[in-house]
Scaffold this motif. Structure first.
Motif, PDB file in Angstrom:
ATOM      1  N   ASN A 224       0.826  -1.205   0.000  1.00  0.00           N
ATOM      2  CA  ASN A 224       0.000   0.000   0.000  1.00  0.00           C
ATOM      3  C   ASN A 224       0.865   1.262   0.000  1.00  0.00           C
ATOM      4  OD1 ASN A 224      -2.731   1.075   0.095  1.00  0.00           O
ATOM      5  ND2 ASN A 224      -2.230   1.780   2.169  1.00  0.00           N
ATOM      6  N   GLN A 225       1.942   1.234   0.766  1.00  0.00           N
ATOM      7  CA  GLN A 225       2.842   2.384   0.824  1.00  0.00           C
ATOM      8  C   GLN A 225       3.531   2.618  -0.519  1.00  0.00           C
ATOM      9  OE1 GLN A 225       5.412   1.401   4.096  1.00  0.00           O
ATOM     10  NE2 GLN A 225       3.937   2.019   5.657  1.00  0.00           N
ATOM     11  N   LYS A 226       3.986   1.543  -1.156  1.00  0.00           N
ATOM     12  CA  LYS A 226       4.645   1.687  -2.455  1.00  0.00           C
ATOM     13  C   LYS A 226       3.685   2.252  -3.500  1.00  0.00           C
ATOM     14  CE  LYS A 226       8.779   0.069  -1.471  1.00  0.00           C
ATOM     15  NZ  LYS A 226       9.984   0.951  -1.498  1.00  0.00           N
ATOM     16  N   PHE A 227       2.459   1.755  -3.514  1.00  0.00           N
ATOM     17  CA  PHE A 227       1.511   2.218  -4.515  1.00  0.00           C
ATOM     18  C   PHE A 227       1.010   3.628  -4.210  1.00  0.00           C
ATOM     19  CE2 PHE A 227       1.768  -2.023  -6.006  1.00  0.00           C
ATOM     20  CZ  PHE A 227       1.331  -1.992  -7.326  1.00  0.00           C
ATOM     21  N   ALA A 228       0.969   3.995  -2.941  1.00  0.00           N
ATOM     22  CA  ALA A 228       0.631   5.378  -2.592  1.00  0.00           C
ATOM     23  C   ALA A 228       1.681   6.330  -3.161  1.00  0.00           C
ATOM     24  CB  ALA A 228       0.539   5.527  -1.074  1.00  0.00           C
ATOM     25  N   ALA A 229       2.961   5.917  -3.076  1.00  0.00           N
ATOM     26  CA  ALA A 229       4.037   6.745  -3.634  1.00  0.00           C
ATOM     27  C   ALA A 229       3.954   6.797  -5.162  1.00  0.00           C
ATOM     28  CB  ALA A 229       5.397   6.187  -3.193  1.00  0.00           C
ATOM     29  N   ALA A 253      -0.801 -12.006  -3.053  1.00  0.00           N
ATOM     30  CA  ALA A 253      -0.856 -11.863  -4.507  1.00  0.00           C
ATOM     31  C   ALA A 253      -2.138 -11.144  -4.930  1.00  0.00           C
ATOM     32  CB  ALA A 253      -0.773 -13.240  -5.168  1.00  0.00           C
ATOM     33  N   ALA A 254      -3.247 -11.489  -4.275  1.00  0.00           N
ATOM     34  CA  ALA A 254      -4.522 -10.824  -4.574  1.00  0.00           C
ATOM     35  C   ALA A 254      -4.465  -9.349  -4.211  1.00  0.00           C
ATOM     36  CB  ALA A 254      -5.657 -11.516  -3.831  1.00  0.00           C
ATOM     37  N   ALA A 255      -3.797  -9.030  -3.098  1.00  0.00           N
ATOM     38  CA  ALA A 255      -3.658  -7.628  -2.689  1.00  0.00           C
ATOM     39  C   ALA A 255      -2.887  -6.833  -3.736  1.00  0.00           C
ATOM     40  CB  ALA A 255      -2.958  -7.557  -1.333  1.00  0.00           C
ATOM     41  N   LEU A 256      -1.792  -7.405  -4.241  1.00  0.00           N
ATOM     42  CA  LEU A 256      -1.047  -6.732  -5.303  1.00  0.00           C
ATOM     43  C   LEU A 256      -1.938  -6.501  -6.520  1.00  0.00           C
ATOM     44  CD1 LEU A 256       1.570  -5.733  -6.706  1.00  0.00           C
ATOM     45  CD2 LEU A 256       1.964  -8.112  -7.386  1.00  0.00           C
ATOM     46  N   CYS A 257      -2.651  -7.532  -6.923  1.00  0.00           N
ATOM     47  CA  CYS A 257      -3.508  -7.421  -8.114  1.00  0.00           C
ATOM     48  C   CYS A 257      -4.593  -6.364  -7.936  1.00  0.00           C
ATOM     49  CB  CYS A 257      -4.134  -8.774  -8.429  1.00  0.00           C
ATOM     50  SG  CYS A 257      -2.959 -10.003  -9.025  1.00  0.00           S
ATOM     51  N   GLU A 288     -12.450 -11.320  -0.765  1.00  0.00           N
ATOM     52  CA  GLU A 288     -12.468 -12.554   0.030  1.00  0.00           C
ATOM     53  C   GLU A 288     -11.088 -13.172   0.144  1.00  0.00           C
ATOM     54  OE1 GLU A 288     -17.022 -14.066  -0.984  1.00  0.00           O
ATOM     55  OE2 GLU A 288     -15.352 -14.640  -2.285  1.00  0.00           O
ATOM     56  N   GLN A 289     -10.338 -13.185  -0.956  1.00  0.00           N
ATOM     57  CA  GLN A 289      -9.007 -13.793  -0.907  1.00  0.00           C
ATOM     58  C   GLN A 289      -8.058 -12.990  -0.038  1.00  0.00           C
ATOM     59  OE1 GLN A 289      -8.005 -16.932  -2.483  1.00  0.00           O
ATOM     60  NE2 GLN A 289      -6.632 -16.465  -0.786  1.00  0.00           N
ATOM     61  N   ILE A 290      -8.112 -11.673  -0.125  1.00  0.00           N
ATOM     62  CA  ILE A 290      -7.243 -10.826   0.701  1.00  0.00           C
ATOM     63  C   ILE A 290      -7.498 -11.067   2.184  1.00  0.00           C
ATOM     64  CG2 ILE A 290      -6.742  -8.418   1.348  1.00  0.00           C
ATOM     65  CD1 ILE A 290      -7.328  -7.714  -1.628  1.00  0.00           C
ATOM     66  N   GLN A 291      -8.760 -11.295   2.549  1.00  0.00           N
ATOM     67  CA  GLN A 291      -9.125 -11.483   3.952  1.00  0.00           C
ATOM     68  C   GLN A 291      -8.529 -12.737   4.570  1.00  0.00           C
ATOM     69  OE1 GLN A 291     -13.418 -11.329   3.917  1.00  0.00           O
ATOM     70  NE2 GLN A 291     -13.474  -9.124   4.225  1.00  0.00           N
ATOM     71  N   TYR A 292      -8.029 -13.677   3.744  1.00  0.00           N
ATOM     72  CA  TYR A 292      -7.424 -14.882   4.305  1.00  0.00           C
ATOM     73  C   TYR A 292      -6.075 -14.607   4.946  1.00  0.00           C
ATOM     74  CZ  TYR A 292     -10.982 -18.216   3.161  1.00  0.00           C
ATOM     75  OH  TYR A 292     -12.160 -18.910   3.160  1.00  0.00           O
ATOM     76  N   ASP A 293      -5.559 -13.410   4.774  1.00  0.00           N
ATOM     77  CA  ASP A 293      -4.404 -12.957   5.545  1.00  0.00           C
ATOM     78  C   ASP A 293      -4.949 -12.133   6.705  1.00  0.00           C
ATOM     79  OD1 ASP A 293      -2.196 -11.741   6.651  1.00  0.00           O
ATOM     80  OD2 ASP A 293      -1.564 -10.719   4.827  1.00  0.00           O
ATOM     81  N   PRO A 294      -4.874 -12.629   7.934  1.00  0.00           N
ATOM     82  CA  PRO A 294      -5.469 -11.910   9.069  1.00  0.00           C
ATOM     83  C   PRO A 294      -4.862 -10.543   9.331  1.00  0.00           C
ATOM     84  CG  PRO A 294      -4.124 -13.762   9.826  1.00  0.00           C
ATOM     85  CD  PRO A 294      -4.252 -13.902   8.345  1.00  0.00           C
ATOM     86  N   ALA A 295      -3.640 -10.314   8.817  1.00  0.00           N
ATOM     87  CA  ALA A 295      -2.970  -9.025   9.056  1.00  0.00           C
ATOM     88  C   ALA A 295      -3.161  -8.060   7.887  1.00  0.00           C
ATOM     89  CB  ALA A 295      -1.479  -9.254   9.297  1.00  0.00           C
ATOM     90  N   ALA A 296      -3.922  -8.459   6.870  1.00  0.00           N
ATOM     91  CA  ALA A 296      -4.019  -7.662   5.656  1.00  0.00           C
ATOM     92  C   ALA A 296      -4.894  -6.428   5.813  1.00  0.00           C
ATOM     93  CB  ALA A 296      -4.564  -8.520   4.517  1.00  0.00           C
ATOM     94  N   ASN A 305      -5.453   3.501  -3.101  1.00  0.00           N
ATOM     95  CA  ASN A 305      -4.173   3.814  -3.742  1.00  0.00           C
ATOM     96  C   ASN A 305      -3.965   3.051  -5.054  1.00  0.00           C
ATOM     97  OD1 ASN A 305      -2.988   5.747  -1.951  1.00  0.00           O
ATOM     98  ND2 ASN A 305      -2.740   4.090  -0.450  1.00  0.00           N
ATOM     99  N   ALA A 306      -5.041   2.487  -5.599  1.00  0.00           N
ATOM    100  CA  ALA A 306      -4.938   1.745  -6.855  1.00  0.00           C
ATOM    101  C   ALA A 306      -4.601   2.689  -8.001  1.00  0.00           C
ATOM    102  CB  ALA A 306      -6.246   1.017  -7.136  1.00  0.00           C
ATOM    103  N   LEU A 307      -3.833   2.199  -8.947  1.00  0.00           N
ATOM    104  CA  LEU A 307      -3.353   3.029 -10.049  1.00  0.00           C
ATOM    105  C   LEU A 307      -4.352   3.141 -11.192  1.00  0.00           C
ATOM    106  CD1 LEU A 307       0.370   1.813 -10.203  1.00  0.00           C
ATOM    107  CD2 LEU A 307      -0.571   3.794  -8.989  1.00  0.00           C
ATOM    108  N   GLY A 308      -5.266   2.180 -11.303  1.00  0.00           N
ATOM    109  CA  GLY A 308      -6.281   2.245 -12.354  1.00  0.00           C
ATOM    110  C   GLY A 308      -5.708   2.168 -13.757  1.00  0.00           C
TER     111      GLY A 308
END
Length: 448
Positions: A224-229, A253-257, A288-296, A305-308
């Motif tokens: 998130n920080q990298k994409f915000a920059a 991987a889903a979070a990156l996508c 749903e996939q992102i939520q499988y990481d409890p710290a996400a 912060n998505a680039l679109g």
């Protein structure tokens, strides 16, 4: 215990581990608790429940075999990736030059026929890094033995059985190796690898570059920080470098996508898992996939912060595997993916760890079987032979290998040329440069 890299995807699922399947007492003899046969029976029961190719397992396996050999006897001929480890026996864990010492190398044949060995990866804060090894250096000897195409594999195998290695290395200048010196590398721990980013600018157009070594759980904050920059800088193109990324967490991987394309929502489908008759078919959205990481961070927070973008450049090699391949395949329904480099490894499958959940635990073995085949939102998958690039480039076409993130580095410059110069047509892998051996073959490193 030293850190090792598992090549199964770290997939959290809603299964509750069941120690054994219901069976007719006449089918299999009873074995004394703690015996090798009883452990093998547990292995068989677990594999029958979860293994993707469970219906291909032998009906009457030999329960007298050592556990690791018994596990292998159950595997399908199509399976390159399932493995088992004994938590009480460190020698049973996967071993590789990368996870023991923190570097990788390739033996290549140059157009003039000469054979050289180049360091292609040095992990940050690894034993190799701390010993002064750098990407682009040439290795001439390992433990005093000159590396050749004929002995490279044997030398690599011998490294895995040692706790200290001596490397003779030098610089590549004007097609020759100069300034040779000896480096001692000790077996040890490699710390978590940082995300590395850069922004390239030419003619007022900005391109972001992000190198991702692996996909551990808990990386969404850093992403998130990298994409915000990137977003604040107003980048118009993006290069994702996963050439050495074995995979990891599908949630990461889903979070990156989720941070790259336009037009997706929390309800947009991300992945389809297809298992055996017990696992069935499971579909998950990005959220749903992102939520499988409890710290996400959640999907909506990331999307802020998505680039679109409607196009992404992804740098790959034969070491791009698993969750990294999911990034490539599962972005395709939502945007144009231009893959630069070499074909990926071909791990179109997912698994999770199976272990004895009793307290106290009676069996120390952990199983890492293939459990699902994976597909994108359009049902596309089946890339077991690897995902081929649209822009085929060998990173060894120009030596020495430059640092990752250098705009002149072969794969990066190929992507930048496509971005800035709009070059038409496809490149071709330089057939004059032949890869003879690489130390990082994931399917071999998992201990099968």
């Amino acid at each position: 215990m030293k850190k090792y890299f598992s090549f199964s995807l770290l997939l959290a699922v809603a299964f509750i581990f069941i120690l054994s399947c219901n069976r007719n007492d006449d089918e299999v003899p009873r074995f004394p608790d703690g015996s090798r046969e009883s452990v093998n029976l547990w292995v068989q029961d677990s594999m029958k429940r979860y293994y993707y190719w469970a219906d291909q397992m032998p009906a009457k396996p030999d329960y007298r075999l050592p556990v690791k050999d018994f596990f292998k006897s159950l595997l399908s001929s199509q399976d390159r990736f399932s493995f088992a480890v004994d938590t009480q026996d460190p020698s049973s864990y996967p071993r590789s030059v990368r996870n023991m010492y923190g570097f990788d190398y390739a033996v290549i044949q140059l157009p003039n026929g000469s054979v050289v060995t180049t360091v292609k990866l040095v992990m940050k804060n690894s034993p190799a890094f701390n010993s002064g090894l750098e990407r682009g250096m040439m290795i001439t000897k390992i433990n005093g033995k000159v590396i050749t195409a004929a002995n490279a594999e044997a030398l690599t195998s011998s490294i895995k059985d040692q706790t200290v290695i001596e490397l003779t290395v030098g610089k590549w200048e004007n097609d020759h190796i100069t300034e040779e010196k000896n480096i001692t590398v000790y077996y040890g721990y490699s710390f978590e690898q940082p995300l590395e980013s850069k922004i390239f600018e030419k003619n007022g157009k900005k391109a972001g570059y992000l190198y991702i070594y692996d996909f551990p759980d808990g990386m969404t904050q850093a992403l998130n920080q990298k994409f915000a920059a990137f977003k604040a800088a107003g980048i118009q193109d993006l290069i994702i470098d996963i050439r050495y990324n074995y995979g990891g967490s599908v949630a990461s991987a889903a979070a990156l996508c989720s941070l790259i394309p336009s037009g997706i929502s929390s309800a947009s489908p991300f992945i389809i898992y297809k298992g055996n008759k017990n696992g069935g078919e499971v579909k998950r959205t990005f959220a749903e996939q992102i939520q499988y990481d409890p710290a996400a961070l959640d999907f909506n927070t990331l999307r802020a912060n998505a680039l679109g973008l409607n196009k992404v450049y992804i740098l790959t090699s034969n070491s791009t595997a698993s969750a990294s391949e999911i990034v490539i395949n599962n972005l395709k329904p939502y945007m144009q993916v231009l893959q630069v480099g070499d074909a990926t490894l071909g791990k179109d499958m997912a698994g999770f760890m199976v272990e004895d959940k009793r307290k106290p635990k009676k069996i120390s073995w952990q199983l890492h079987p293939v459990i699902y085949k994976v597909f994108n939102a359009n049902g596309e998958g089946a890339y077991s032979t690897g995902i081929p690039p649209q822009i085929a480039v060998s990173e060894y076409a120009s030596l020495p290998l430059l640092p990752l993130g250098d705009s002149e580095e072969t794969l990066i410059s190929s992507a930048l040329n496509k971005i800035y110069l709009k070059l038409k047509g496809e490149n071709a892998l330089d057939k004059k440069v032949k890869i003879l051996f690489q130390s990082d073959t994931p399917s071999a490193a998992i201990g099968k």
